[in-house]
Design an enzyme around this catalytic site. Structure first.
Site, PDB file in Angstrom:
ATOM      1  N   ARG A 103       0.805  -1.268   0.048  1.00  0.00           N
ATOM      2  CA  ARG A 103      -0.110  -0.309  -0.033  1.00  0.00           C
ATOM      3  C   ARG A 103       0.703   1.179   0.022  1.00  0.00           C
ATOM      4  O   ARG A 103       2.040   1.432   0.596  1.00  0.00           O
ATOM      5  CB  ARG A 103      -0.814   0.007   1.084  1.00  0.00           C
ATOM      6  CG  ARG A 103      -2.011  -1.022   1.087  1.00  0.00           C
ATOM      7  CD  ARG A 103      -2.833  -1.236   2.267  1.00  0.00           C
ATOM      8  NE  ARG A 103      -3.879  -2.293   2.037  1.00  0.00           N
ATOM      9  CZ  ARG A 103      -3.712  -3.546   1.886  1.00  0.00           C
ATOM     10  NH1 ARG A 103      -2.408  -3.934   2.697  1.00  0.00           N
ATOM     11  NH2 ARG A 103      -4.578  -4.306   2.059  1.00  0.00           N
ATOM     12  N   HIS A 128      -0.918  -2.478  -4.408  1.00  0.00           N
ATOM     13  CA  HIS A 128      -0.321  -3.342  -5.541  1.00  0.00           C
ATOM     14  C   HIS A 128      -0.410  -2.481  -6.790  1.00  0.00           C
ATOM     15  O   HIS A 128      -0.624  -3.142  -7.918  1.00  0.00           O
ATOM     16  CB  HIS A 128      -0.837  -4.571  -5.615  1.00  0.00           C
ATOM     17  CG  HIS A 128      -0.703  -5.457  -4.227  1.00  0.00           C
ATOM     18  ND1 HIS A 128       0.408  -5.322  -3.515  1.00  0.00           N
ATOM     19  CD2 HIS A 128      -1.725  -6.480  -3.762  1.00  0.00           C
ATOM     20  CE1 HIS A 128       0.336  -6.325  -2.646  1.00  0.00           C
ATOM     21  NE2 HIS A 128      -0.777  -6.981  -2.624  1.00  0.00           N
ATOM     22  N   HIS A 199       3.309 -12.543  -5.759  1.00  0.00           N
ATOM     23  CA  HIS A 199       2.173 -12.714  -4.691  1.00  0.00           C
ATOM     24  C   HIS A 199       1.543 -14.188  -4.680  1.00  0.00           C
ATOM     25  O   HIS A 199       0.428 -14.411  -4.679  1.00  0.00           O
ATOM     26  CB  HIS A 199       1.181 -11.927  -4.985  1.00  0.00           C
ATOM     27  CG  HIS A 199       0.270 -11.173  -3.738  1.00  0.00           C
ATOM     28  ND1 HIS A 199      -0.395 -12.164  -2.731  1.00  0.00           N
ATOM     29  CD2 HIS A 199      -0.240 -10.045  -3.464  1.00  0.00           C
ATOM     30  CE1 HIS A 199      -1.157 -11.449  -2.337  1.00  0.00           C
ATOM     31  NE2 HIS A 199      -1.031 -10.226  -2.458  1.00  0.00           N
ATOM     32  N   GLU A 336       5.605 -12.123   0.696  1.00  0.00           N
ATOM     33  CA  GLU A 336       5.901 -11.253  -0.347  1.00  0.00           C
ATOM     34  C   GLU A 336       7.157 -10.429   0.304  1.00  0.00           C
ATOM     35  O   GLU A 336       6.805  -9.782   0.823  1.00  0.00           O
ATOM     36  CB  GLU A 336       4.787 -10.248  -0.494  1.00  0.00           C
ATOM     37  CG  GLU A 336       3.426 -11.217  -0.696  1.00  0.00           C
ATOM     38  CD  GLU A 336       2.169 -10.250  -0.440  1.00  0.00           C
ATOM     39  OE1 GLU A 336       2.265  -9.286  -0.950  1.00  0.00           O
ATOM     40  OE2 GLU A 336       1.455 -10.683   0.311  1.00  0.00           O
TER      41      GLU A 336
END
Ligand code: GLA
Length: 376
Positions: A103, A128, A199, A336
């Site tokens: 974010r 993203h 991801h 991630e």
């Protein structure tokens, strides 16, 4: 469809020894809504491990790894068709994320005194890279002589609000050591920010075979970045000691996930960035996941300073996955590797700025092995 055997030979003491033999095959995987053809590449090693990666989103569609008895299972969540990835509002299953992973607060940032406005695709924030992030793009593929798959995406200046024409080159390699290696290189023609990641959602029992609450997780991080209610880091680097975020020793995902803890409530489970202890830009072990029933072990190594550990909190059982299986909450976990969320607005976090003439480079390895059964 064609097959190519890429073998790298090493000469040791006059003898030629085969170091890696990745079998790479390529097939059509349909066309996007706009009519762009998409290919899927299968990377296979001599141990039976196999990764299927498509040019749409650079998505790892499937990844087969052995259990302690040698039985293979597909350990990543995903869909059977391109159409499903496009239409099901995929929660980024297996995708390459860009231009900025995770974010950016209030969908804005300033760089060199100039304000940039992004898309609010996650409440007040950008998630993203915006709703047309790199996970939705068809990448240009090239097979490398060593069996690697190189994917390139050129993001135009101003795309999704980000400045600078950014070229991101990602190389996937499947090694004989049962590791999926991902290398990222980015360059730009104007100052910008960049934070790419992958991801993939892992379930070491096999995708669609229940939840990941029994997976034992270790994260080599003594601090994490607590968030506000919108999942934006507050800027604090908080010690994990004495909190349910302490994975410095192995803990089952489910052991503390239900605890009354403000951070856990904000994330609806784990959905946070851990500050890796080894964040010196050298490839180091970031996390380890062991699944006790099958014995499958996943080790994550990275050059990145952080890892977002996300426990599939937003999966709700409505998505029909591969083989018709439904994915319910906590049916997969993500690790991630990344720079910290909202770094463009957090001057004290490691910088994500990329300038012309500079090269962003990072490497992440997802390495598979097995562990023996615990003695009863
Ligand atoms: C990241 C975010 C999560 C969620 C997933 C995708 O991991 O941190 O909050 O948005 O992506 O569903």
């Amino acid at each position: 469809m064609y097959t190519e055997l890429a073998a790298v030979a090493m000469i040791i003491g006059g003898m030629t020894v085969a170091k890696a033999a990745t079998n790479v095959t390529k097939a059509d995987f349909g066309r996007t809504k706009e009519g762009t053809p998409v290919q899927i590449y299968t990377l296979a090693n001599s141990k039976g491990m196999e990764a299927r990666i498509m040019t749409y989103g650079g998505i790892v569609v499937s990844l087969k790894a052995p259990d302690r008895n040698g039985a293979m299972a597909d350990v990543v969540l995903g869909f059977d068709s391109l159409k499903a990835y496009e239409e099901n509002n995929s929660p980024y299953f297996g995708a390459l994320i860009g231009r900025y992973g995770n974010r950016i607060g209030h969908a804005r940032f300033a760089l060199d005194g100039k304000e940039y406005t992004l898309e609010k695709n996650n409440g007040e924030n950008t998630l993203h890279g915006g709703s047309h992030g790199f996970n939705t793009k068809v990448w240009t593929a090239r097979q490398l002589p060593d069996g690697g798959l190189e994917l390139t995406y050129v993001s135009p200046d101003g795309e999704e609000g980000f400045p600078g024409k950014l070229t991101l080159v990602v190389v996937y390699r499947l090694t004989e050591a049962n590791a999926l290696e991902i290398g990222y290189t980015a360059t730009t023609d104007n100052p910008t920010v960049v934070n790419p990641t992958n991801h993939s959602y892992f379930n070491l029992k096999g995708a669609g075979n229940g939840d990941i609450l029994g997976h034992l997780v270790t994260i080599h991080a003594s601090r994490f970045t607590p968030v506000d209610v919108g999942l934006i880091p507050t800027g604090e680097l908080r010690a994990v000691k004495g909190t349910p975020f302490d994975f410095t020793t192995p803990h089952a995902v489910g052991a503390r996930i239900g605890q009354k803890d403000e951070q856990m409530q904000f994330g609806t489970g784990y959905d946070h960035n851990w500050v890796l202890d080894a964040s010196g830009g050298k490839l180091a072990l970031a996390a380890r996941v062991e699944e006790p029933e099958t014995g499958r072990v996943l080790e994550v190594l990275t050059t990145e300073p952080g890892v977002q550990f996300y426990t599939g909190n937003f999966l709700d059982g409505t998505l029909v996955g591969k083989g018709g299986k439904l994915y319910a909450q906590r049916n997969g976990l993500c690790l991630e590797t990344q720079h910290f969320p909202d770094s463009p607005n957090k001057p004290k976090f490691p910088a994500t700025t990329l300038r012309p003439g500079q090269k962003f480079q990072s490497q992440t390895v997802y390495r598979f092995s097995t562990a023996p059964a615990a003695k009863k």
